[in-house]
Write a protein that holds these residues in place. Structure first.
Motif, mmCIF file in Angstrom:
data_model
loop_
_atom_site.group_PDB
_atom_site.id
_atom_site.type_symbol
_atom_site.label_atom_id
_atom_site.label_comp_id
_atom_site.label_asym_id
_atom_site.label_seq_id
_atom_site.Cartn_x
_atom_site.Cartn_y
_atom_site.Cartn_z
ATOM 1 N N ALA A 158 49.821 31.902 43.341
ATOM 2 C CA ALA A 158 49.446 33.201 42.787
ATOM 3 C C ALA A 158 49.814 34.317 43.757
ATOM 4 N N ASP A 159 50.475 35.339 43.248
ATOM 5 C CA ASP A 159 50.895 36.460 44.087
ATOM 6 C C ASP A 159 49.951 37.655 43.948
ATOM 7 N N ALA A 160 49.751 38.103 42.729
ATOM 8 C CA ALA A 160 48.876 39.258 42.493
ATOM 9 C C ALA A 160 47.421 38.875 42.736
ATOM 10 N N ALA A 161 46.645 39.836 43.214
ATOM 11 C CA ALA A 161 45.235 39.566 43.530
ATOM 12 C C ALA A 161 44.461 39.114 42.297
ATOM 13 N N ALA A 162 44.715 39.733 41.151
ATOM 14 C CA ALA A 162 44.001 39.362 39.925
ATOM 15 C C ALA A 162 44.345 37.935 39.507
ATOM 16 N N ASP A 163 45.629 37.579 39.641
ATOM 17 C CA ASP A 163 46.039 36.217 39.286
ATOM 18 C C ASP A 163 45.402 35.190 40.218
ATOM 19 N N ARG A 164 45.320 35.551 41.477
ATOM 20 C CA ARG A 164 44.727 34.636 42.448
ATOM 21 C C ARG A 164 43.228 34.438 42.173
ATOM 22 N N ARG A 165 42.531 35.516 41.814
ATOM 23 C CA ARG A 165 41.112 35.382 41.492
ATOM 24 C C ARG A 165 40.919 34.509 40.244
ATOM 25 N N ALA A 166 41.773 34.709 39.260
ATOM 26 C CA ALA A 166 41.679 33.896 38.036
ATOM 27 C C ALA A 166 41.924 32.428 38.341
ATOM 28 N N ALA A 167 42.909 32.151 39.199
ATOM 29 C CA ALA A 167 43.206 30.768 39.570
ATOM 30 C C ALA A 167 42.056 30.157 40.369
ATOM 31 N N ALA A 202 34.734 29.665 44.108
ATOM 32 C CA ALA A 202 33.965 30.562 43.245
ATOM 33 C C ALA A 202 33.789 31.925 43.887
ATOM 34 N N GLN A 203 33.456 31.943 45.175
ATOM 35 C CA GLN A 203 33.277 33.225 45.860
ATOM 36 C C GLN A 203 34.589 34.001 45.931
ATOM 37 N N GLU A 204 35.692 33.283 46.153
ATOM 38 C CA GLU A 204 36.996 33.949 46.184
ATOM 39 C C GLU A 204 37.357 34.534 44.819
ATOM 40 N N SER A 205 36.876 33.895 43.751
ATOM 41 C CA SER A 205 37.204 34.362 42.403
ATOM 42 C C SER A 205 36.462 35.633 42.033
#
Length: 416
Positions: A158-167, A202-205
């Motif tokens: 995941a590159d974008a922050a939103a994508d990384r949180r979703a993952a 979970a916390q990272e998300s």
């Protein structure tokens, strides 16, 4: 060994009473508290531990083992000739595959990771399969290795922050599913590794629902580790509920449901402590939360909803060791409303505990047979069910002994 070191209860020769005292101390239980939970006097506990009274009969030994969360009965009795696991079930054939997937490093890959949406859809199908299957550990054990690897890879790529949180939210839920598989299997280190990774993801998300689920499972892991860890379980549920509080006025159903599940967990731990008022107080709060949900709503991970509150009431009464109240709650609960086969089997086990507390051993065995019909892999890994079955194999009534022996064989309990 230093003179002030705690003796090893597994070293031979060592009597039953000494083993009991060491294991009780390790669990952080005083003699009066242990005596109260066993329904005996503190002087009786003292006499047993000093060797003034010999090893009790099997039903009492099994209750002591349950109280002290003894994994293998031989750890308490010292008899290594016929070890019997109580709170750890057999290692599932797919355990090694799941362990390998959890332990693997996913740093570089020559393929593109699935999207978070694709993984979420696979997860939803996996949860559905778990709830519908009698052999639910086999089903999710087959699905987990690829889910774990793909979710780890999705976070990595995941590159974008939103994508990384979703993952990260998906990865956390994959670890939650893994915890259901690993629980009560002979690898406690793996269980804690999965729980901790789930909480970190979970916390990272930054997803309230994911954080709530991870906290719900971590609280259970702490509570099931014994009385010395009840404070940690309480801290986990309290902190998670404080975090979720701000989201609840406008929460979606699944966030509301995980808050209700956490409220019940707080009550469950209170019941384990023997604190009746606090336990039922938390049950009331969970009931109020459940009523904010549609009557047909059923949370896919925790099974929380209006339909489960009757089953939760049985659990509270059983943990408080209130036999008559437990049976009254059994009669009030609607078992048919429980849509999940493993959760229904778990409820049947709680019913059996209620009947045994009330002196209805024959009904308890019949109820465990219903649990086995609903989901054999639930009862096979449940320490309370195993304890009841083993106790009844020593019944003075031949018909009960035979019935219990059949169940014991089905559960693989008597294998050498």
């Amino acid at each position: 060994m230093p003179d002030d070191a705690t003796p090893d209860p597994y070293a031979d020769p060592m009597g039953f009473g000494t083993r009991m005292q060491i294991l009780r101390t390790r669990r952080g239980l005083s003699r009066p508290v242990a005596a109260g939970l066993l329904g005996m006097s503190p002087s009786w506990v003292k006499q047993v531990e000093r060797g003034e009274i010999g090893m009790p009969k099997l039903p009492i030994v099994l209750r002591i083992a349950e109280l002290l969360r003894v994994r293998d009965l031989a750890d308490l009795t010292g008899d290594q000739s016929a070890p019997v696991d109580l709170f750890i079930g057999p290692g599932h054939p797919r355990l090694q595959e799941v362990r390998d997937a959890v332990n693997a490093l996913t740093l570089n890959a020559d393929r593109e990771a699935p999207s978070a949406a694709h993984l979420a859809a696979r997860l939803a199908r996996a949860w559905t399969a778990r709830h519908e299957a009698p052999n639910h550990r086999e089903v999710i054990g087959e699905l987990l290795p690829s889910l774990i690897r793909d979710a780890q890879l999705a976070v990595r790529q995941a590159d974008a922050a939103a994508d990384r949180r979703a993952a990260q939210a998906v990865l956390s839920e994959v670890y939650s599913l893994s915890q259901f598989f690993v629980a009560y299997q002979p690898d406690s280190a793996l269980l804690w590794r999965v729980a901790e990774r789930g909480m970190v993801a979970a916390q990272e998300s930054e997803d309230p629902h994911a954080i709530g689920v991870a906290a719900w499972l971590a609280a259970q892991a702490h509570r099931d580790s014994g009385p010395a860890h009840f404070d940690a379980a309480d801290a986990m549920t309290s902190e998670a509920l404080r975090y979720l509080e701000g989201f609840l006025p406008d929460a979606d159903d699944r966030t509301l449901a995980i808050a209700g599940a956490l409220q019940f967990e707080a009550g469950y731990t209170a019941a384990r402590r023997g604190d009746s008022g606090t336990a039922w107080g938390w049950w009331d709060k969970a009931q109020a939360t459940a009523r904010r949900l549609d009557s047909a709503y059923y949370h896919s991970i925790t099974s929380f909803g209006q339909a489960i509150m009757g089953a939760h009431a049985v659990t509270v009464a059983v943990e408080l060791r209130a036999g008559g109240e437990s049976v009254r709650q059994v009669v009030s609960a609607d078992a048919q409303a429980i849509r999940s086969r493993p959760r229904l089997a778990r409820h049947r086990i709680e019913e059996a505990r209620a009947y045994q507390l009330d002196g209805q051993q024959e009904t308890a065995l019949a109820t465990l047979e219903k649990a086995h019909q609903a989901a054999p892999e639930t009862i096979r890994y449940n320490g309370y069910a195993r304890r009841i079955v083993l106790e009844e194999t020593e019944s003075k009534f031949p018909a009960r002994r035979q019935r219990a022996a059949v169940l014991a064989e089905q559960l693989g309990m008597l294998a050498a």
